[in-house]
Design a protein around this motif. Structure first.
Motif, mmCIF file in Angstrom:
data_model
loop_
_atom_site.group_PDB
_atom_site.id
_atom_site.type_symbol
_atom_site.label_atom_id
_atom_site.label_comp_id
_atom_site.label_asym_id
_atom_site.label_seq_id
_atom_site.Cartn_x
_atom_site.Cartn_y
_atom_site.Cartn_z
ATOM 1 N N LYS A 92 15.724 7.261 -36.522
ATOM 2 C CA LYS A 92 16.166 8.529 -35.932
ATOM 3 C C LYS A 92 16.596 8.390 -34.467
ATOM 4 N N VAL A 93 17.262 7.281 -34.173
ATOM 5 C CA VAL A 93 17.723 7.084 -32.801
ATOM 6 C C VAL A 93 18.852 8.066 -32.512
ATOM 7 N N LYS B 168 7.036 6.873 -30.299
ATOM 8 C CA LYS B 168 8.258 7.635 -30.009
ATOM 9 C C LYS B 168 8.777 7.194 -28.644
ATOM 10 N N PHE B 169 10.074 7.159 -28.506
ATOM 11 C CA PHE B 169 10.691 6.778 -27.230
ATOM 12 C C PHE B 169 11.480 7.959 -26.660
ATOM 13 N N LEU C 244 17.171 0.074 -29.330
ATOM 14 C CA LEU C 244 16.046 0.684 -30.057
ATOM 15 C C LEU C 244 16.240 0.506 -31.564
ATOM 16 N N LYS C 245 17.486 0.786 -32.023
ATOM 17 C CA LYS C 245 17.776 0.614 -33.456
ATOM 18 C C LYS C 245 17.443 -0.800 -33.892
ATOM 19 N N GLU D 124 12.147 6.738 -32.816
ATOM 20 C CA GLU D 124 10.737 6.779 -33.231
ATOM 21 C C GLU D 124 10.485 5.812 -34.378
ATOM 22 N N LYS D 125 9.227 5.474 -34.555
ATOM 23 C CA LYS D 125 8.803 4.744 -35.759
ATOM 24 C C LYS D 125 7.490 5.357 -36.200
ATOM 25 N N ILE D 126 7.564 6.169 -37.228
ATOM 26 C CA ILE D 126 6.363 6.828 -37.746
ATOM 27 C C ILE D 126 5.878 6.035 -38.962
ATOM 28 N N ILE D 127 4.785 5.322 -38.827
ATOM 29 C CA ILE D 127 4.308 4.531 -39.966
ATOM 30 C C ILE D 127 3.291 5.300 -40.801
ATOM 31 N N ASP D 128 2.560 6.212 -40.157
ATOM 32 C CA ASP D 128 1.575 7.004 -40.914
ATOM 33 C C ASP D 128 1.166 8.198 -40.071
ATOM 34 N N PRO D 129 1.516 9.407 -40.539
ATOM 35 C CA PRO D 129 1.243 10.612 -39.746
ATOM 36 C C PRO D 129 -0.225 10.724 -39.339
#
Lengths: 462, 462
Positions: A56-57, A151-152, A49-50, A71-76
């Motif tokens: 935040k793995v 999110k995973f 995943l990293k 997770e990968k948050i690109i835009d809330p």
């Protein structure tokens, strides 16, 4: 050719190699002898995943095996997709029926998979399908096309009933907040007949023990005069179904929702041939509840199957013994609105009541799961449908599956979010069986389709 | 006091010492590591027969372990008694459950044996009981009271199925010609309740296999739509008995000889308590064929017991699989005049016919044995009964045993001679188990009773 397709093409061999590496870890959650391997699989998923670009793995501890989060948050402000999968696998036995070491993946061509299939335990269920999402993230990151937050949540106890997933979800509702849950742990009808699973059966799984005399006895000196626990067990199990293969446990069908003629007619449109079915399984006849077709028996009707039975002498030759104990593992597949805890209790009360006075009967519940049905008119389903159309060139068929993914009901209950079951496996992939495999075509078709889902989901309105 | 009793009294210690010497030889026929010891035991028996007064003592070779032969023909016109016994013993394991070295005999008092019992492997089965006949010959020779001709046939493979006894008997019919066969390899009810075994059950033993789909299947995807071989096997086995525990195989009871009210009344005199029986086995109830008592169910009625069953997942935890195959080992105890080959065929034809079209069924016969019953109105039984009356002061009870001693039927078939089962062991002597023992009382009671049998047999008419 799109950047995504180009990237996939360029990295094809590596994508396969990485999956094979993961498949080499015998992460059998049902057998404590493999504890170290299950943990190693969690670590491997975290690493992948990293490197795919997730932040935040974490390897989140639970009372059982850990859950891998990333997770990968690109835009809330953008919608969020929660991907669920599992890194644990079924036991591989009977080992001797495998053509290759179940944990040393081999790629071989088959009639159904002319481009080859990866043969290994977990190839399809679920490492292969789960890993498509990891690679899809990499593709979207590398081509700057990630259109939703993602999110995973990858667990390690799915094959033993996701016993601690509820514990984790309850404690991490905010962290897991999302607009849709995407799961690839089911199948589709054929490589040229894409389909999306819209219903799942629930599960009640119990272990039963029948005890007779306090020790094994000589069947000559005692035979005929004491209750033989194995004979009794066979009689008790046989009594659970009538001549129409209708289950006889009182109250068993009380909560079963009868499917409408219309829906049954709709289902009947899915291609199916009992002849092909029999040929594939080398059986002379299908078998099941009177009044229902084979696809219906395997999807919209509850079942009772003995998954294992043992007692007495199982070795070479003949031993004239009356065993002291006999055992069986029995599972029941449930349909809406049957409730696993209620069914388990009905089974336990009934089974313990039908044993003769000459034996003692014990029923131990293993795990359960709720049945689930997802509507086909919501945003998630429509985005998935559009994604398949992009990559397969045809609309997928909604299908009710006979399997169980209890967590889907759990997610809806705890997180209030619907799951989309975007499975790319085939019936013939032999999951839970020797020579489990997953098509190379299916693996890459999944990696290709998932980004399309993200795209359409971002564009569509609720 | 008779000369015989005087002689026994004077030589008591030596008689015990000689038996202990024989018991020190670990003649375990099942384990080739003890080959030299088994041969040594044969030699020792031969020597003891010679010194007891037997002529023509031979260690007769067979394809396996030898048979020790010896005879004393005093007058061809007199009747001849053929004594059968065996010098081999069961393995001693589990060794650690023995209180003394199984091959270093120790005499200890027990509640049931206040005069002491000899603790050693083979003490009762069968060295101790066989050796009574050797010593009885010595007694009769030394007191000039031998009233019949006598022949000895002592084998070394009884504990491994008497595999070469038939071979030997077929080739030595004349040499073995006799009027009655005397065997001490069974038990009696109690030291104050003498009994003679008049019947043994036969045996038919089969292995069954039910095959469904060509591979293990996922019980979610296929459950309800394919025949589950384990469910089917339980239904097939359950159908073999009705609600009265009567066996439903067509023709199964055709050859069963119904026992007369009189004989059942005679049998009922043997002390038995269902309460003790239940307490000893820690069961809440006895169980068996309607209309018969516990001793009858275990002796004069045929049975059907599953000795082993297996299929599917037997490991830890839960596996949702439909097995491809299910197996069971099933044995039937037979009574006169059921024939094992006929019953095995009836079972096979019936069992293979009741499987649904959705599975394939295979029945493989293991081994069989004929039932045996000796009438209580023939010369041999009457002589034995009179002998017990002389030495125990009471008439022995005729008892039908549930076990099988196939050689008895072999002797009747090949030699045309009935066997008298003059056993002096007790149920509690733990034969085939750790701490096997044989009462000193029983040993000498046997040595005392056997000459009385010779006397009465010589005096009686056919």
């Amino acid at each position: 050719m799109s950047d995504q397709l180009k990237y996939i093409k360029e990295n094809k061999d590596r994508f396969l190699e990485e999956l094979k590496e993961l498949l080499r870890i015998p992460s059998i959650s049902a057998d404590s002898a493999y504890k170290k391997d299950v943990m190693a699989a969690a670590e491997a998923v975290g690493k992948s995943l990293k490197s795919a670009g997730a932040d935040k793995v974490e390897i989140c501890p639970t009372p059982g095996y850990p859950i891998v989060y990333g997770e990968k948050i690109i835009d809330p402000k953008l919608p969020t997709v929660l991907v669920y999968g599992h890194y644990d696998v079924q036991p591989a036995d009977p080992i001797d029926l495998w053509d290759n070491d179940p944990f040393d993946p081999v790629i071989k061509k088959t009639d159904i998979h002319p481009e080859g299939a990866i043969f290994a335990r977990g190839a399809c269920d679920d490492k292969g399908q789960m890993f498509m999402h990891v690679k899809a993230l990499e593709v979207m990151m590398q081509t700057n096309t990630l259109s939703c937050n993602v999110k995973f949540m990858i667990e390690g106890e799915e094959e033993v009933g996701s016993v601690n997933l509820g514990w984790y979800v309850e404690r991490n509702k905010e962290k897991l907040a999302s607009d849709v849950i995407l799961i690839s742990d089911t199948g589709m009808l054929a490589n040229d007949v894409p389909s999306i699973t819209t219903g799942l059966r629930g599960l009640s799984y119990v272990e039963v023990k029948v005890t007779g005399p306090n020790r094994d006895l000589h069947s000559g000196l005692y035979g005929g005069a004491v209750a033989n626990p194995i004979n009794i067990l066979t009689q008790m199990i046989a009594s659970l179904m009538d001549e129409n293969n209708h289950i006889t446990i009182p109250g068993f069908y009380d909560d079963v929702i009868e499917i409408s003629k219309e829906e049954r007619a709709e289902m009947a449109k899915a291609p199916h041939s009992d002849e092909d079915y029999k040929r594939k399984l080398k059986i002379n006849d299908v078998h099941g509840e009177k009044g229902y077709s084979t696809p219906e028996r395997a999807s919209i009707r509850p079942t009772l199957d003995v998954n294992g039975i043992w007692g007495g002498y199982m070795g070479e030759g003949a031993k004239t013994v009356i065993a002291s104990e006999a055992f069986a593992k029995i599972s029941m597949r449930l349909v809406p609105d049957q409730h696993p805890d209620k069914i388990t209790k009905l089974f336990k009360d009934h089974f313990e009541s039908i044993g003769p006075k000459s034996v003692t009967v014990e029923v131990t519940p293993h795990h359960g799961g709720d049945p689930y049905v997802s509507p086909t008119d919501n945003r998630g389903y429509k985005a998935a449908s559009a994604a398949y159309e992009d990559t397969f060139g045809k609309k997928p068929i909604p299908v009710r599956s006979g399997g169980s993914i209890p967590i889907v009901a759990l997610f809806e209950r705890e997180l209030g979010v619907k799951s989309i079951l975007m499975g790319f496996g085939l019936d013939t992939d032999a999951i839970h069986s020797p020579n489990e495999h997953y098509g190379v075509f299916n693996y890459f078709k999944g990696i290709e389709t998932i980004p399309q889902f993200f795209k359409h989901f971002a564009e569509m309105e609720d």
